[in-house]
Design a protein around this motif. Structure first.
Motif, PDB file in Angstrom:
ATOM      1  N   THR A 267       0.823  -1.205   0.000  1.00 30.80           N
ATOM      2  CA  THR A 267       0.000   0.000   0.000  1.00 30.80           C
ATOM      3  C   THR A 267       0.862   1.262   0.000  1.00 30.80           C
ATOM      4  N   LEU A 268       0.279   2.322  -0.532  1.00 34.51           N
ATOM      5  CA  LEU A 268       0.849   3.657  -0.413  1.00 34.51           C
ATOM      6  C   LEU A 268      -0.119   4.490   0.412  1.00 34.51           C
ATOM      7  N   GLU A 269       0.400   5.234   1.367  1.00 36.10           N
ATOM      8  CA  GLU A 269      -0.431   6.039   2.246  1.00 36.10           C
ATOM      9  C   GLU A 269      -0.286   7.521   1.890  1.00 36.10           C
ATOM     10  N   VAL A 270      -1.419   8.165   1.598  1.00 33.74           N
ATOM     11  CA  VAL A 270      -1.411   9.584   1.259  1.00 33.74           C
ATOM     12  C   VAL A 270      -2.259  10.333   2.285  1.00 33.74           C
ATOM     13  N   ASN A 271      -1.603  11.184   3.071  1.00 33.45           N
ATOM     14  CA  ASN A 271      -2.303  12.014   4.044  1.00 33.45           C
ATOM     15  C   ASN A 271      -1.624  13.387   4.079  1.00 33.45           C
ATOM     16  N   THR A 272      -2.017  14.220   5.002  1.00 30.70           N
ATOM     17  CA  THR A 272      -1.445  15.567   5.072  1.00 30.70           C
ATOM     18  C   THR A 272       0.060  15.531   5.277  1.00 30.70           C
ATOM     19  N   PHE A 273       0.519  14.631   6.143  1.00 28.90           N
ATOM     20  CA  PHE A 273       1.954  14.506   6.390  1.00 28.90           C
ATOM     21  C   PHE A 273       2.686  14.092   5.119  1.00 28.90           C
ATOM     22  N   THR A 274       2.135  13.107   4.408  1.00 24.96           N
ATOM     23  CA  THR A 274       2.752  12.638   3.169  1.00 24.96           C
ATOM     24  C   THR A 274       2.821  13.758   2.132  1.00 24.96           C
ATOM     25  N   LEU A 275       1.727  14.460   1.949  1.00 19.56           N
ATOM     26  CA  LEU A 275       1.686  15.518   0.939  1.00 19.56           C
ATOM     27  C   LEU A 275       2.643  16.654   1.296  1.00 19.56           C
ATOM     28  N   THR A 276       2.683  17.027   2.577  1.00 22.28           N
ATOM     29  CA  THR A 276       3.616  18.077   3.009  1.00 22.28           C
ATOM     30  C   THR A 276       5.053  17.656   2.748  1.00 22.28           C
ATOM     31  N   SER A 277       5.358  16.399   3.075  1.00 19.42           N
ATOM     32  CA  SER A 277       6.711  15.869   2.858  1.00 19.42           C
ATOM     33  C   SER A 277       7.061  15.826   1.382  1.00 19.42           C
TER      34      SER A 277
ATOM     35  N   ASP B 107       4.447   0.226   3.942  1.00 16.88           N
ATOM     36  CA  ASP B 107       4.913  -1.136   4.191  1.00 16.88           C
ATOM     37  C   ASP B 107       6.378  -1.080   4.635  1.00 16.88           C
ATOM     38  N   LEU B 108       6.703  -1.751   5.722  1.00 14.18           N
ATOM     39  CA  LEU B 108       8.048  -1.664   6.285  1.00 14.18           C
ATOM     40  C   LEU B 108       9.103  -2.318   5.399  1.00 14.18           C
ATOM     41  N   PHE B 109       8.747  -3.389   4.690  1.00 12.78           N
ATOM     42  CA  PHE B 109       9.732  -4.009   3.809  1.00 12.78           C
ATOM     43  C   PHE B 109       9.976  -3.155   2.580  1.00 12.78           C
ATOM     44  N   ASN B 110       8.924  -2.592   2.020  1.00 14.94           N
ATOM     45  CA  ASN B 110       9.111  -1.725   0.868  1.00 14.94           C
ATOM     46  C   ASN B 110       9.854  -0.446   1.244  1.00 14.94           C
ATOM     47  N   LEU B 111       9.753  -0.049   2.501  1.00  8.85           N
ATOM     48  CA  LEU B 111      10.575   1.056   2.975  1.00  8.85           C
ATOM     49  C   LEU B 111      12.047   0.681   2.851  1.00  8.85           C
ATOM     50  N   PHE B 112      12.376  -0.553   3.205  1.00 10.64           N
ATOM     51  CA  PHE B 112      13.746  -1.037   3.045  1.00 10.64           C
ATOM     52  C   PHE B 112      14.164  -1.013   1.567  1.00 10.64           C
ATOM     53  N   VAL B 113      13.266  -1.438   0.682  1.00 11.57           N
ATOM     54  CA  VAL B 113      13.566  -1.458  -0.751  1.00 11.57           C
ATOM     55  C   VAL B 113      13.869  -0.041  -1.249  1.00 11.57           C
ATOM     56  N   PHE B 114      13.060   0.907  -0.838  1.00 13.64           N
ATOM     57  CA  PHE B 114      13.273   2.286  -1.291  1.00 13.64           C
ATOM     58  C   PHE B 114      14.500   2.924  -0.640  1.00 13.64           C
ATOM     59  N   ILE B 115      14.832   2.492   0.563  1.00  9.62           N
ATOM     60  CA  ILE B 115      16.086   2.938   1.177  1.00  9.62           C
ATOM     61  C   ILE B 115      17.256   2.485   0.321  1.00  9.62           C
ATOM     62  N   GLU B 116      17.197   1.255  -0.158  1.00 14.23           N
ATOM     63  CA  GLU B 116      18.267   0.725  -1.007  1.00 14.23           C
ATOM     64  C   GLU B 116      18.330   1.461  -2.347  1.00 14.23           C
ATOM     65  N   ILE B 117      17.168   1.701  -2.951  1.00 13.22           N
ATOM     66  CA  ILE B 117      17.148   2.386  -4.245  1.00 13.22           C
ATOM     67  C   ILE B 117      17.721   3.797  -4.126  1.00 13.22           C
ATOM     68  N   SER B 118      17.216   4.551  -3.170  1.00 12.74           N
ATOM     69  CA  SER B 118      17.707   5.922  -2.996  1.00 12.74           C
ATOM     70  C   SER B 118      19.148   5.931  -2.507  1.00 12.74           C
ATOM     71  N   GLY B 119      19.531   4.910  -1.714  1.00  9.68           N
ATOM     72  CA  GLY B 119      20.905   4.822  -1.227  1.00  9.68           C
ATOM     73  C   GLY B 119      21.901   4.578  -2.350  1.00  9.68           C
ATOM     74  N   ILE B 120      21.583   3.657  -3.242  1.00 12.52           N
ATOM     75  CA  ILE B 120      22.473   3.383  -4.379  1.00 12.52           C
ATOM     76  C   ILE B 120      22.650   4.641  -5.228  1.00 12.52           C
ATOM     77  N   ALA B 121      21.545   5.355  -5.457  1.00 12.29           N
ATOM     78  CA  ALA B 121      21.637   6.612  -6.212  1.00 12.29           C
ATOM     79  C   ALA B 121      22.526   7.613  -5.480  1.00 12.29           C
ATOM     80  N   ALA B 122      22.407   7.669  -4.160  1.00  9.17           N
ATOM     81  CA  ALA B 122      23.217   8.605  -3.373  1.00  9.17           C
ATOM     82  C   ALA B 122      24.701   8.274  -3.478  1.00  9.17           C
ATOM     83  N   TYR B 123      25.041   6.984  -3.431  1.00  4.36           N
ATOM     84  CA  TYR B 123      26.450   6.591  -3.549  1.00  4.36           C
ATOM     85  C   TYR B 123      27.019   7.051  -4.890  1.00  4.36           C
TER      86      TYR B 123
END
Length: 461
Positions: free
Chosen positions: A59-69, A110-126
C-alpha cells in the motif's frame, strides 16, 4: 491522479533516459517538475497495489503529512537539479532513480518496501557522491549505508516473525499490545535508520562526504536526502516505534550526544563545509528528538525549514570553495563584498537556523520549545520535559557563535575573492531566502499545516 505515478514515472523515465542520453537532462527536468505539480492532484487516502488488500498487499499512504513531505522533498529536488544539471548531465538517469526512491520512501505504508526504497535511494546517493572524486570516502559511505540497511532488515525480520505483518498500520496495532517485546528489533532498526539520518555515533561517513562535497552532492545529500530521511524516520517514530524503558534511555543518550557533539565540532572547525556538515548533524538530532517525544507536527516544519536553509548554505559555500580551491574561512574572507545578493540570502538562511525572529526557523524553534512546556506534554524520554529544551537552547547559543564567526569572515570589508554565481542560482537562493522571511512574518499557513499534522505525527500546539 494516483500516487504511484510519483514513483513509476521517474523510474520508467530513468530507463528511457539511458537509451536517449542526449535528451536525458531535459527528461530529468521535465519529470522532476511533473512530480512537483502532480502532488497537487493526488487525492488523500490509501493506494492498493497489485489488488491484494492490506496487510498482505503493498500500500501507499497519502495524508497531510505525506503531501507536506512530498512538496518539500520534490521542491528541493527540482531546485537542486535546475541549478546543477548543466554541469552534471551524465547523472540524469541516476537522479531520476533517486527521485523515484525518495518518493517511495515518503509514500510507502509497508516496512519491507521502505527497506527497498532505502536501497534504491541509497544506491543513487552513492553514485551521486562519486562526483566528489573521493572514492575512498564514497566507499566508506557505501559500507556504512550497507551496514545500516542490514541492521534495519534484521530488526524487521525479527518483528515480522513476532507480528506476522509488514504493514505499518497493522504493525503499530501489534506493537501497542506487545511493546515490551519489541525493544531489540526496534533498537536494530533505529540504528539502521540512524546511519542515514546522521545520528552519532552511526554517522562516520558524513565528514568524508559532505566535507568534500560539490555543488550537486552537497545540496542533494544535506538538503534533499536529509529532509526525506528525517521525515520518514519521524513517521516511524510517531506511528510504529514505541520508545520507552531501556530503549528510551539509549535513544535519549544518542540524541543528546548528536545535538551537543555536532554543535561542539562545528564550533571547533575552521572550514566552512565542516561547519555546515556538523551543524547538519545537530539539526538532524533535533528533528528526530522532536518526533521521538511526540512533537511531530513541529518536527516536520523544523525538517523543512532546515532543508531549505541547508540548500542555500551548501550551495553558496560549495560554489565559493570550487572557485577558491579551499574552504578555510580565512581563504573565503570577503566573499560577499562583490556578491551582496548571495551574501544576504546566505545570512538569512544562517539566521533562520539560529532561530532568530523574523525568520521561518524562529517560528518552528519557538513552537517546538513551547511544546515541551505545554501542560499536555509528557515526554517518553528520561528528563525530556526539561533536559532537552535546555540542550536545544545551549545548542542555539553555540550555533550563534560559530555562524556569527563565519558570517563575519564572509562579509569582511576587504576582499580578494572574486566568485561568479550564475543568474539562475542567484534568483533561486534569493527566492528561498525570501520564503524564509515570509513564513517567519506571516506564519498562519505554517501553523495551520502543523495543526492538521497533529493527528498523524503528534503534537500539543
Amino acid at each position: 491522479m494516483s500516487a504511484i505515478l510519483l514513483i513509476a514515472v521517474p523510474l520508467l523515465t530513468a530507463f528511457i533516459s539511458i537509451l536517449m542520453k542526449k535528451v536525458s537532462p531535459y527528461l530529468l527536468l521535465l519529470v522532476s517538475l511533473f512530480t512537483l505539480v502532480a502532488i497537487y492532484f493526488i487525492e488523500p487516502g490509501q493506494v492498493i497495489i497489485g489488488g491484494f488488500m492490506p496487510p498482505f498487499g503493498i500500500t501507499l499512504e497519502v495524508n497531510t503529512f505525506t503531501l507536506t513531505s512530498l512538496y518539500a522533498v520534490n521542491g528541493l529536488f527540482f531546485l537542486v537539479v535546475a541549478v546543477n544539471i548543466a554541469k552534471y548531465k551524465k547523472l540524469s538517469s541516476i537522479l531520476l532513480v533517486a527521485l523515484a526512491g525518495l518518493n517511495g520512501l515518503l509514500l510507502t505504508g509497508d516496512l519491507f518496501n521502505l527497506f527497498v526504497f532505502i536501497e534504491i535511494s541509497g544506491i543513487a546517493a552513492y553514485l551521486i557522491t562519486t562526483t566528489n572524486k573521493k572514492p575512498l570516502q564514497t566507499f566508506n559511505y557505501l559500507v556504512a549505508g550497507t551496514v545500516g540497511s542490514i541492521l534495519y532488515l534484521l530488526g524487521l525480520i525479527i518483528l515480522y516473525n513476532m507480528a506476522g505483518t509488514l504493514n505499518m498500520a497493522d504493525m503499530a496495532t501489534f506493537v501497542q499490545a506487545n511493546g515490551a517485546y519489541t525493544l531489540f528489533p526496534f533498537l536494530l532498526m533505529f540504528i539502521g535508520l540512524g546511519v542515514e539520518a546522521k545520528l552519532l555515533p552511526f554517522n562516520s561517513w558524513v565528514k568524508g562526504i559532505l566535507g568534500h562535497s560539490n555543488n550537486l552532492s552537497g545540496a542533494m545529500i544535506a538538503s534533499v536526502y536529509a529532509t526525506a530521511i528525517g521525515l520518514v524516520f519521524g513517521k516511524l517514530l510517531a506511528n510504529v516505534f514505541v520508545i520507552d524503558g531501556t530503549l528510551a534511555v539509549i535513544v535519549a543518550l544518542v540524541l543528546g550526544l548528536t545535538i551537543l557533539a555536532g554543535e561542539a565540532m562545528a564550533y571547533a572547525s575552521t572550514k566552512a563545509r565542516e561547519i555546515l556538515l556538523y551543524s547538519s548533524i545537530a539539526q538532524a538530532g533535533i528533528v528526530i528528538l522532536l518526533f521521538t517525544v511526540g512533537l511531530g507536527n513541529w518536527a516536520t516544519m523544523f525538517a523543512i525549514a532546515n532543508g531549505v536553509s541547508k540548500f542555500i548554505l551548501f550551495g553558496v559555500v560549495n560554489r565559493l570553495t570550487e572557485e577558491v580551491g579551499n574552504d578555510e574561512m580565512d581563504q573565503l574572507k570577503g566573499s560577499f563584498v562583490n556578491n551582496k545578493l548571495i551574501g544576504v540570502s546566505f545570512t538569512v538562511a544562517a539566521l533562520s537556523i539560529l532561530g532568530l525572529p523574523l525568520f521561518f526557523g524562529f517560528v518552528v524553534k519557538m513552537k517546538s520549545l513551547t511544546g515541551f512546556f505545554h501542560p499536555a506534554f509528557v515526554s517518553n524520554l528520561p528528563g525530556g520535559n526539561f533536559i532537552f529544551p535546555i540542550i536545544i537552547l545551549v545548542a542555539s547559543v553555540i550555533e550563534g557563535v560559530y555562524f556569527v564567526k563565519l558570517l563575519t569572515k564572509l562579509w569582511y570589508k576587504e576582499s580578494t575573492v572574486k566568485v561568479n554565481f550564475t543568474p539562475l542560482f542567484k534568483y533561486v537562493v534569493a527566492v528561498l531566502a525570501l520564503a524564509l522571511i515570509v513564513f517567519g512574518l506571516f506564519n498562519g499557513e505554517v501553523e495551520a499545516i502543523a495543526e492538521t499534522l497533529k493527528s498523524i505525527v503528534g503534537g500539543v500546539l
